[in-house]
Design a protein around this motif. Structure first.
Motif, PDB file in Angstrom:
ATOM      1  N   SER A  35      49.975  33.501 -80.229  1.00 54.50           N
ATOM      2  CA  SER A  35      49.910  33.684 -81.682  1.00 54.50           C
ATOM      3  C   SER A  35      51.051  32.957 -82.388  1.00 54.50           C
ATOM      4  CB  SER A  35      49.979  35.175 -82.027  1.00 54.50           C
ATOM      5  OG  SER A  35      48.938  35.867 -81.393  1.00 54.50           O
TER       6      SER A  35
ATOM      7  N   THR B  19      55.241  33.437 -82.057  1.00 57.78           N
ATOM      8  CA  THR B  19      55.633  34.234 -80.885  1.00 57.78           C
ATOM      9  C   THR B  19      56.392  33.430 -79.833  1.00 57.78           C
ATOM     10  OG1 THR B  19      53.497  33.863 -79.804  1.00 57.78           O
ATOM     11  CG2 THR B  19      53.706  35.847 -81.180  1.00 57.78           C
TER      12      THR B  19
ATOM     13  N   SER C 154      62.033  28.609 -83.581  1.00 55.76           N
ATOM     14  CA  SER C 154      60.721  29.228 -83.388  1.00 55.76           C
ATOM     15  C   SER C 154      59.656  28.247 -83.873  1.00 55.76           C
ATOM     16  CB  SER C 154      60.620  30.556 -84.136  1.00 55.76           C
ATOM     17  OG  SER C 154      60.774  30.349 -85.526  1.00 55.76           O
TER      18      SER C 154
ATOM     19  N   GLU D 214      54.813  35.213 -76.291  1.00 55.89           N
ATOM     20  CA  GLU D 214      54.034  36.391 -76.694  1.00 55.89           C
ATOM     21  C   GLU D 214      53.990  37.370 -75.518  1.00 55.89           C
ATOM     22  OE1 GLU D 214      49.675  37.499 -78.602  1.00 55.89           O
ATOM     23  OE2 GLU D 214      50.286  35.406 -78.427  1.00 55.89           O
ATOM     24  N   LYS D 215      54.167  38.649 -75.811  1.00 52.79           N
ATOM     25  CA  LYS D 215      54.267  39.681 -74.778  1.00 52.79           C
ATOM     26  C   LYS D 215      53.075  39.636 -73.819  1.00 52.79           C
ATOM     27  CE  LYS D 215      55.045  44.491 -74.019  1.00 52.79           C
ATOM     28  NZ  LYS D 215      56.113  45.369 -74.186  1.00 52.79           N
TER      29      LYS D 215
END
Length: 194
Positions: free
Chosen positions: A109, A112, A125, A173-174
């Motif tokens: 996403s 992220t 980022s 992203e996690k």
């Protein structure tokens, strides 16, 4: 080839009247000289005290040499899942810019994917979404950020490796993973003291 030498010159300019200066013309004049000369970073400032300066690094830095030959760039590969701290070993005498490639195994996403140094300094980022198996590149060597070779927006700083060892935090992203490739050309101090 002669060595490039940096010489700092400072002069005081006195105004004839106590009025605002609208423009300044500078006309360098040289007599009885041979060779090449470059004028860079002309700075005008108000007040009685001279501010600090930072000379251009080109005259001071050289690529690290081993046995008289320039050492090849150093590569560090890895796989990151969610978030990891990567430690890079830079045997050069000073900091070196990093070229970083991130290859996500799944789409991520917007916002992220992040990189930073130490515990979060020099953060960068990527505000766009990052697709599966793309080549997201943050290149300090060319000051470019690309996705599959096309310009890609970034928010923050290009990355560098401190001399000896430096920590680099990769955040994804996690629960998702990516291959990462760090490349650097180690540097040495090649200039004479100013």
């Amino acid at each position: 080839m002669a060595k490039v030498k940096f010489i700092r010159l400072a002069e005081v300019i006195n105004k004839k009247q106590d009025k605002r200066v609208m423009s300044v013309s500078i006309k360098p004049t040289l007599y009885d000289c041979t060779g090449m000369i470059w004028f860079t970073d002309i700075q005008l400032q108000e007040g009685p005290v001279l501010n600090g300066y930072a000379p251009h690094t080109e005259s001071r830095l050289e690529k690290l040499k081993e046995d008289g030959s320039i050492k090849n760039p150093v590569w560090f590969n890895g796989v990151v899942r969610s978030e990891e701290t990567i430690i890079l070993f830079n045997v050069g005498e000073t900091s070196a810019g990093l070229d970083i490639h991130i290859y996500p195994k799944l789409s991520m996403s917007a916002g992220t994917v992040k990189l930073s140094q130490g515990i979060g300094g020099q953060q960068v980022s990527f505000p766009g979404t990052i697709g599966k198996d793309v080549d997201l590149a943050l290149l300090a060597s060319t000051r470019a950020c690309t996705k599959n070779g096309a310009n890609e927006p970034k928010e923050g700083f290009y990355q560098y490796s401190a001399a000896w060892d430096s920590k680099h935090k990769v955040t994804l992203e996690k629960g998702k993973s990516a291959r990462v490739l760090f490349t650097m050309q180690e540097m040495q101090d090649g200039g004479e003291p100013f």
